[in-house]
Design a protein around this motif. Structure first.
Motif, PDB file in Angstrom:
ATOM      1  N   THR A  32       6.365   3.930  -0.792  1.00 22.79           N
ATOM      2  CA  THR A  32       6.020   4.896  -1.834  1.00 22.79           C
ATOM      3  C   THR A  32       5.949   4.167  -3.165  1.00 22.79           C
ATOM      4  O   THR A  32       6.904   3.469  -3.528  1.00 22.79           O
ATOM      5  CB  THR A  32       7.107   5.985  -1.913  1.00 22.79           C
ATOM      6  N   CYS A  33       4.842   4.314  -3.881  1.00 26.51           N
ATOM      7  CA  CYS A  33       4.713   3.637  -5.166  1.00 26.51           C
ATOM      8  C   CYS A  33       5.576   4.347  -6.213  1.00 26.51           C
ATOM      9  O   CYS A  33       6.075   5.448  -5.972  1.00 26.51           O
ATOM     10  CB  CYS A  33       3.254   3.578  -5.610  1.00 26.51           C
ATOM     11  N   ALA A  34       5.720   3.708  -7.379  1.00 26.81           N
ATOM     12  CA  ALA A  34       6.595   4.259  -8.425  1.00 26.81           C
ATOM     13  C   ALA A  34       6.144   5.667  -8.819  1.00 26.81           C
ATOM     14  O   ALA A  34       6.966   6.570  -8.994  1.00 26.81           O
ATOM     15  CB  ALA A  34       6.602   3.320  -9.630  1.00 26.81           C
ATOM     16  N   ASP A  35       4.817   5.870  -8.977  1.00 28.13           N
ATOM     17  CA  ASP A  35       4.314   7.188  -9.369  1.00 28.13           C
ATOM     18  C   ASP A  35       4.653   8.255  -8.362  1.00 28.13           C
ATOM     19  O   ASP A  35       5.171   9.311  -8.705  1.00 28.13           O
ATOM     20  CB  ASP A  35       2.786   7.140  -9.539  1.00 28.13           C
ATOM     21  N   CYS A  36       4.343   7.973  -7.088  1.00 25.78           N
ATOM     22  CA  CYS A  36       4.590   8.969  -6.036  1.00 25.78           C
ATOM     23  C   CYS A  36       6.091   9.203  -5.858  1.00 25.78           C
ATOM     24  O   CYS A  36       6.509  10.328  -5.607  1.00 25.78           O
ATOM     25  CB  CYS A  36       3.965   8.532  -4.727  1.00 25.78           C
ATOM     26  N   GLY A  37       6.888   8.177  -6.020  1.00 27.20           N
ATOM     27  CA  GLY A  37       8.338   8.306  -5.897  1.00 27.20           C
ATOM     28  C   GLY A  37       8.884   9.253  -6.949  1.00 27.20           C
ATOM     29  O   GLY A  37       9.748  10.079  -6.670  1.00 27.20           O
ATOM     30  N   GLU A  64       0.851  -1.193   0.000  1.00 23.82           N
ATOM     31  CA  GLU A  64       0.000   0.000   0.000  1.00 23.82           C
ATOM     32  C   GLU A  64       0.880   1.233   0.000  1.00 23.82           C
ATOM     33  O   GLU A  64       1.777   1.382   0.833  1.00 23.82           O
ATOM     34  CB  GLU A  64      -0.910   0.022   1.226  1.00 23.82           C
ATOM     35  N   CYS A  65       0.617   2.139  -0.958  1.00 20.21           N
ATOM     36  CA  CYS A  65       1.385   3.381  -1.026  1.00 20.21           C
ATOM     37  C   CYS A  65       0.910   4.329   0.080  1.00 20.21           C
ATOM     38  O   CYS A  65      -0.284   4.577   0.225  1.00 20.21           O
ATOM     39  CB  CYS A  65       1.204   4.041  -2.392  1.00 20.21           C
ATOM     40  N   SER A  66       1.853   4.835   0.854  1.00 21.18           N
ATOM     41  CA  SER A  66       1.504   5.733   1.962  1.00 21.18           C
ATOM     42  C   SER A  66       1.059   7.107   1.466  1.00 21.18           C
ATOM     43  O   SER A  66       0.454   7.864   2.214  1.00 21.18           O
ATOM     44  CB  SER A  66       2.702   5.918   2.893  1.00 21.18           C
ATOM     45  N   CYS A  67       1.372   7.443   0.199  1.00 19.97           N
ATOM     46  CA  CYS A  67       0.971   8.760  -0.328  1.00 19.97           C
ATOM     47  C   CYS A  67      -0.410   8.691  -0.966  1.00 19.97           C
ATOM     48  O   CYS A  67      -1.328   9.388  -0.551  1.00 19.97           O
ATOM     49  CB  CYS A  67       1.979   9.236  -1.371  1.00 19.97           C
ATOM     50  N   CYS A  68      -0.586   7.841  -1.992  1.00 21.38           N
ATOM     51  CA  CYS A  68      -1.841   7.860  -2.742  1.00 21.38           C
ATOM     52  C   CYS A  68      -2.758   6.704  -2.344  1.00 21.38           C
ATOM     53  O   CYS A  68      -3.870   6.605  -2.847  1.00 21.38           O
ATOM     54  CB  CYS A  68      -1.556   7.814  -4.243  1.00 21.38           C
ATOM     55  N   HIS A  69      -2.296   5.833  -1.461  1.00 15.14           N
ATOM     56  CA  HIS A  69      -3.086   4.699  -0.939  1.00 15.14           C
ATOM     57  C   HIS A  69      -3.503   3.714  -2.009  1.00 15.14           C
ATOM     58  O   HIS A  69      -4.476   2.985  -1.857  1.00 15.14           O
ATOM     59  CB  HIS A  69      -4.301   5.201  -0.149  1.00 15.14           C
TER      60      HIS A  69
HETATM   61 ZN   LIG Z   1       1.486   6.396  -4.579  1.00 16.77          ZN
END
Ligand SMILES: [Zn+2]
Length: 155
Positions: A146-151, A102-107
């Motif tokens: 952090t997912c690839a997009d948010c990173g 689970e991405c902590s930024c965009c969930h």
């Molecule tokens: Zn994300």
């Protein structure tokens, strides 16, 4: 508590499966199952409703959708994953191990890659807990980060 569940129908042959679990094959239930079968990641209520509308036209109202998901989860046909954003996401029971990132930024929630050693590790943990008198049941691993997009955006 979800009942043990072993087989999911190969195609969209849901009615007999639903009947076996004491559920009625309503159009809302069949539609939700169809949406979840095509989903690659666990979906929130809103995402299910939107996908349903895209595929079948008018989606069931919120209350009906909640009830359908509750019944499917109760029957062990779908899994509920609680995100750190406090929103539940739903996925067909067989569509993976239940282990997610689970991405902590965009969930965003993504299934974890298969790891042949994970079941053994979880079984070991279960045994260790048992020695402490703890009976562990569901074991779903959630990795956060952090997912690839948010990173990319952060960089
Ligand atoms: Zn994300």
């Amino acid at each position: 508590m979800p009942r043990p569940f072993t087989t999911l129908p190969a195609a969209d042959d849901w009615p007999p499966v639903l009947r076996r679990h004491g559920l009625r094959a309503t159009s809302a239930t069949l539609g939700v199952l169809g949406v979840m079968r095509r989903a690659e990641v666990p979906m929130t209520h809103e995402e299910i409703q939107r996908a349903y509308a895209r595929e079948f036209g008018a989606p069931p109202d919120k209350v009906t959708l909640y009830r359908v998901l509750e019944r499917l989860t109760g029957a062990g046909l779908c899994d509920t994953l609680a995100g750190a954003d406090r929103r539940n996401r739903f996925a067909l029971h067989a569509s993976g191990s239940g282990h997610v990132f689970e991405c902590s930024c965009c969930h965003k929630v993504l299934p974890l890659p298969d790891d042949p050693e994970l079941p053994a590790a979880l079984a070991r943990l279960g045994k260790a807990l048992k020695r402490q008198g703890i009976r562990a049941q569901a074991s779903a691993v959630t990795l956060r980060g952090t997912c690839a997009d948010c990173g990319r955006h952060a960089a």
